[in-house]
Design a protein around this motif. Structure first.
Motif, PDB file in Angstrom:
ATOM      1  N   SER A 185     -41.552  21.374 -46.911  1.00 36.57           N
ATOM      2  CA  SER A 185     -42.185  21.438 -48.220  1.00 36.57           C
ATOM      3  C   SER A 185     -43.423  20.541 -48.232  1.00 36.57           C
ATOM      4  O   SER A 185     -43.569  19.651 -47.380  1.00 36.57           O
ATOM      5  CB  SER A 185     -41.203  20.966 -49.293  1.00 36.57           C
ATOM      6  N   GLU A 197     -34.772  17.023 -52.182  1.00 33.30           N
ATOM      7  CA  GLU A 197     -36.206  17.155 -52.483  1.00 33.30           C
ATOM      8  C   GLU A 197     -36.631  16.180 -53.570  1.00 33.30           C
ATOM      9  O   GLU A 197     -37.736  15.639 -53.537  1.00 33.30           O
ATOM     10  CB  GLU A 197     -36.489  18.600 -52.926  1.00 33.30           C
ATOM     11  N   SER A 198     -35.746  15.908 -54.510  1.00 35.93           N
ATOM     12  CA  SER A 198     -36.100  15.034 -55.635  1.00 35.93           C
ATOM     13  C   SER A 198     -36.386  13.602 -55.184  1.00 35.93           C
ATOM     14  O   SER A 198     -37.060  12.854 -55.893  1.00 35.93           O
ATOM     15  CB  SER A 198     -34.960  15.022 -56.663  1.00 35.93           C
ATOM     16  N   GLN A 215     -42.416  16.931 -48.192  1.00 36.37           N
ATOM     17  CA  GLN A 215     -41.966  16.473 -46.884  1.00 36.37           C
ATOM     18  C   GLN A 215     -43.156  16.227 -45.953  1.00 36.37           C
ATOM     19  O   GLN A 215     -43.181  15.240 -45.212  1.00 36.37           O
ATOM     20  CB  GLN A 215     -41.029  17.509 -46.256  1.00 36.37           C
ATOM     21  N   LEU A 266     -33.661  18.291 -45.415  1.00 37.68           N
ATOM     22  CA  LEU A 266     -33.472  18.674 -46.796  1.00 37.68           C
ATOM     23  C   LEU A 266     -31.994  18.918 -47.056  1.00 37.68           C
ATOM     24  O   LEU A 266     -31.249  19.352 -46.172  1.00 37.68           O
ATOM     25  CB  LEU A 266     -34.260  19.952 -47.106  1.00 37.68           C
TER      26      LEU A 266
END
Length: 357
Positions: A17, A268-269, A20, A7
């Protein structure tokens, strides 16, 4: 494909997450599907050679009897007092026999099919439902080459991309800048991903930047050495194909192998777009596997009759198929002896229709 991902701003507890975790599961699924495809191609190729050596000779031994039976059925098909269900059942029987002949002699199967269609047209003024001859399988001379062709994976690169990568302008530096500009313009346009198994067009800014950096680093015009230039041309073609297929895993792998070897810090996006890309890759691998099976009638026959998940079952399937061929050789003379009159034919068609239900 081994890509380490991080990340951009890892959480304090380093917990993955949900996106992920989903991405990692999809990557594992993709790796499994690719292994399944490789195993299928390898084992179908092996079974193809076994088929050529052990099955085809026995099928050819039945050819004279099969052809005699086919010609007799074609002769019966001209009788006008057959009912509609008689004709449909007879035509289905003809097609089954033609498929068997086509496995080792496409030309003869096509000639017999044409003969049947001509008799139907001459006798009744209508064409039959027998498929066109070219759909009846490979020719006898093509047997081994058809089975051992390639790995069956689909190639989605465009001719335009290949031609572009091989251009060698006089002004190397100017050409390089033009090529980079052209690549960025091409990448800004959505790819045609309307086919089955295609991912949506790439829309994540980070992934676009990653592709752009990879394209700049792999441009062949940046190399003066002919060998290195040829190597970069191949890599650039691979990168463009991955872009056109929206195969972002391949883009990531090329970037990490040839541009920057450190762990990729993925925001993350970008994970949602990556998940969609991997899902599309999984579907594409599954479709390619099915296309490989169905692209050749003989290969489809081998897959249906011989292929299995274990070697033991494959051996059992081979023994079962050879037994069926031996049984056919014993049964056809009896069928020919019994098919002497129209009444005999109707009785046999009645048996065949009952077996279907």
């Amino acid at each position: 494909m081994n890509i380490e991902t991080l990340l951009e701003q890892p959480a304090a507890d380093t917990a993955l997450s949900p996106l992920q975790q989903r991405f990692d599961r999809l990557r594992k699924n993709l790796a499994r599907e690719e292994k399944k495809r490789e195993k299928l191609v390898r084992e179908l190729d092996e079974l193809g050679h076994i088929y050529v050596k052990q099955v085809l000779p026995r099928l050819k031994n039945n050819h004279r009897m099969l052809k005699t039976l086919l010609l007799r059925l074609i002769d019966f098909s001209q009788r006008k007092n057959l009912r509609q269900w008689h004709r449909e059942t007879l035509e289905s029987w003809l097609y089954e026999l033609l498929e068997q002949v086509a496995l080792y002699d496409r030309k003869d199967a096509a000639a017999i099919a044409q003969q049947y269609m001509r008799t139907q047209l001459d006798t009744f003024g209508t064409s039959s439902h027998i498929p066109q001859p070219q759909a009846l399988g490979p020719g006898a001379d093509d047997t081994e080459s058809d089975i051992s062709d390639g790995d069956g994976a689909s190639q989605h690169g465009t001719a335009e991309d290949s031609a572009t990568s091989k251009e060698k302008p006089e002004d190397t530096q100017g050409a390089s800048q033009e090529r980079e500009k052209e690549t960025e313009q091409q990448h800004s346009q959505p790819a045609d991903n309307t086919g089955a198994g295609s991912a949506p067009p790439l829309d994540d800014k980070w992934l676009k930047q990653l592709f752009r950096r990879a394209a700049q680093a792999l441009h062949p015009d940046r190399e003066q050495d002919p060998a290195q230039q040829a190597h970069k041309e191949a890599l650039m073609t691979e990168l463009l194909q991955a872009r056109d297929n929206n195969d972002m895993m391949a883009v990531l792998a090329l970037y990490q192998q040839h541009v920057a070897t450190d762990a990729l810090q993925i925001p993350e996006s970008a994970f949602e777009a990556l998940c969609l890309s991997v899902q599309a890759q999984i579907q594409r691998v599954q479709l390619e596997k099915n296309d490989y099976i169905q692209s050749d009638p003989q290969r489809a026959f081998i897959h249906y009759h011989l292929y299995a998940d274990s070697r033991r079952k494959q051996v059992q399937n081979l023994d079962r198929l050879l037994d069926r061929i031996r049984l056919m050789r014993l049964q056809i003379p009896g069928v020919l002896d019994e098919l002497r009159t129209l009444k005999d034919l109707k009785r046999e068609l009645q048996y065949r229709q009952q077996d279907r239900f």
